[in-house]
Write an enzyme that holds these catalytic residues in place. Structure first.
Site, PDB file in Angstrom:
ATOM      1  N   ASN A 160      -2.156   0.685   6.017  1.00 35.48           N
ATOM      2  CA  ASN A 160      -1.631  -0.868   6.780  1.00 35.48           C
ATOM      3  C   ASN A 160      -1.456  -1.506   6.203  1.00 35.48           C
ATOM      4  O   ASN A 160      -0.667  -2.532   6.251  1.00 35.48           O
ATOM      5  CB  ASN A 160      -3.354  -1.525   7.405  1.00 35.48           C
ATOM      6  CG  ASN A 160      -3.957  -1.904   7.014  1.00 35.48           C
ATOM      7  OD1 ASN A 160      -3.557  -1.536   5.116  1.00 35.48           O
ATOM      8  ND2 ASN A 160      -4.760  -3.309   6.852  1.00 35.48           N
TER       9      ASN A 160
ATOM     10  N   LYS B 235       1.324  -1.160   0.092  1.00 36.07           N
ATOM     11  CA  LYS B 235      -0.061   0.126  -0.018  1.00 36.07           C
ATOM     12  C   LYS B 235       0.919   1.312   0.007  1.00 36.07           C
ATOM     13  O   LYS B 235       1.744   1.115   0.175  1.00 36.07           O
ATOM     14  CB  LYS B 235      -0.974  -0.517   0.871  1.00 36.07           C
ATOM     15  CG  LYS B 235      -1.810  -0.869   1.124  1.00 36.07           C
ATOM     16  CD  LYS B 235      -2.940  -0.992   2.263  1.00 36.07           C
ATOM     17  CE  LYS B 235      -4.005  -2.123   1.578  1.00 36.07           C
ATOM     18  NZ  LYS B 235      -5.030  -2.148   2.846  1.00 36.07           N
TER      19      LYS B 235
ATOM     20  N   HIS C 122      -1.774  -5.387   1.666  1.00 32.13           N
ATOM     21  CA  HIS C 122      -3.279  -6.096   1.272  1.00 32.13           C
ATOM     22  C   HIS C 122      -3.177  -7.699   0.801  1.00 32.13           C
ATOM     23  O   HIS C 122      -2.293  -7.779   0.056  1.00 32.13           O
ATOM     24  CB  HIS C 122      -4.067  -5.060  -0.021  1.00 32.13           C
ATOM     25  CG  HIS C 122      -4.964  -6.229  -0.590  1.00 32.13           C
ATOM     26  ND1 HIS C 122      -6.771  -6.505   0.134  1.00 32.13           N
ATOM     27  CD2 HIS C 122      -4.994  -6.836  -1.188  1.00 32.13           C
ATOM     28  CE1 HIS C 122      -7.176  -7.392  -0.579  1.00 32.13           C
ATOM     29  NE2 HIS C 122      -6.226  -7.946  -1.697  1.00 32.13           N
TER      30      HIS C 122
ATOM     31  N   TYR D  38     -12.026  -2.305  -4.746  1.00 38.58           N
ATOM     32  CA  TYR D  38     -12.867  -2.492  -3.113  1.00 38.58           C
ATOM     33  C   TYR D  38     -14.649  -2.438  -3.144  1.00 38.58           C
ATOM     34  O   TYR D  38     -15.243  -2.383  -2.266  1.00 38.58           O
ATOM     35  CB  TYR D  38     -12.279  -1.477  -2.297  1.00 38.58           C
ATOM     36  CG  TYR D  38     -10.697  -2.314  -1.727  1.00 38.58           C
ATOM     37  CD1 TYR D  38     -10.912  -2.603  -0.795  1.00 38.58           C
ATOM     38  CD2 TYR D  38      -9.612  -1.240  -1.957  1.00 38.58           C
ATOM     39  CE1 TYR D  38      -8.952  -3.178  -0.496  1.00 38.58           C
ATOM     40  CE2 TYR D  38      -8.567  -1.588  -1.918  1.00 38.58           C
ATOM     41  CZ  TYR D  38      -8.257  -2.389  -0.810  1.00 38.58           C
ATOM     42  OH  TYR D  38      -6.922  -2.821  -0.310  1.00 38.58           O
TER      43      TYR D  38
END
Ligand code: RTP
Ligand code: MG
Length: 147
Positions: free
Chosen positions: A119, A16, A122, A56
């Site tokens: 974070n 990310k 993915h 998404y």
């Protein structure tokens, strides 16, 4: 008795924008390789908010959907295909929990993630979604089978 054989699987992974900005692409890829996953396709790209929104789409009704799509288009990402024994679960083990506060020590998210949005990575959650996600970003000829 029962024979136990692991199946060679493929999973889809994204490094990310936060991890690309931190310059830890190689370090993250090295963790996959050390765990026995082979990188059979990889490219750095910029997602538009529209492409992130389509990727998404499954989260469309969730409250975090808009933030997630704008975050994922805020900077370059590395999309990749990982192959190996039990690749889907193995990758999720290496990644750690979604929220870095809950991620086990030594996982990618514990070591590199900033927040539940930023974070670091993915990873597909099942072989079926992996196949869909791989096809979303890669054509068949971009997947390099290894001997
Ligand atoms: P991923 O799909 O990114 O590998 O992570 P995951 O399965 O652990 O999490 P998922 O539920 O699929 O959510 C996708 C991404 O949306 C962000 N998220 N934010 N604010 C929140 O409550 C929330 N929940 C999820 C995270 O960045 C997560 O990776
Ligand atoms: Mg998920």
């Amino acid at each position: 008795h029962q024979e136990f054989t692991m199946t060679i699987e493929r999973t889809f992974s994204i490094i990310k924008p936060d991890a690309v900005a931190k310059n830890v692409v190689g370090e993250i890829q090295s963790r996959f390789e050390k765990a026995g996953l082979r990188i059979i396709a990889s490219k750095m790209i910029r997602l538009t908010p529209e492409i992130a929104g389509k990727f998404y789409e499954v989260h469309k009704a969730r409250p975090f959907y808009n933030d997630l799509c704008s975050y994922m288009s805020s900077g370059p990402v590395v999309v990749q295909v990982l192959e190996g024994d039990g690749a889907v679960l193995k990758n999720r083990d290496i990644m750690g929990a979604t929220n870095p506060k809950d991620a086990a020590p030594g996982t990618i998210r514990a070591d590199f993630a900033e927040s539940i949005d930023a974070n670091a990575v993915h990873g597909s959650d099942a072989p079926e979604t992996a196949a869909q996600e791989i096809a979303f970003f890669f054509s068949g000829t971009e997947l390099c089978d290894r001997p």
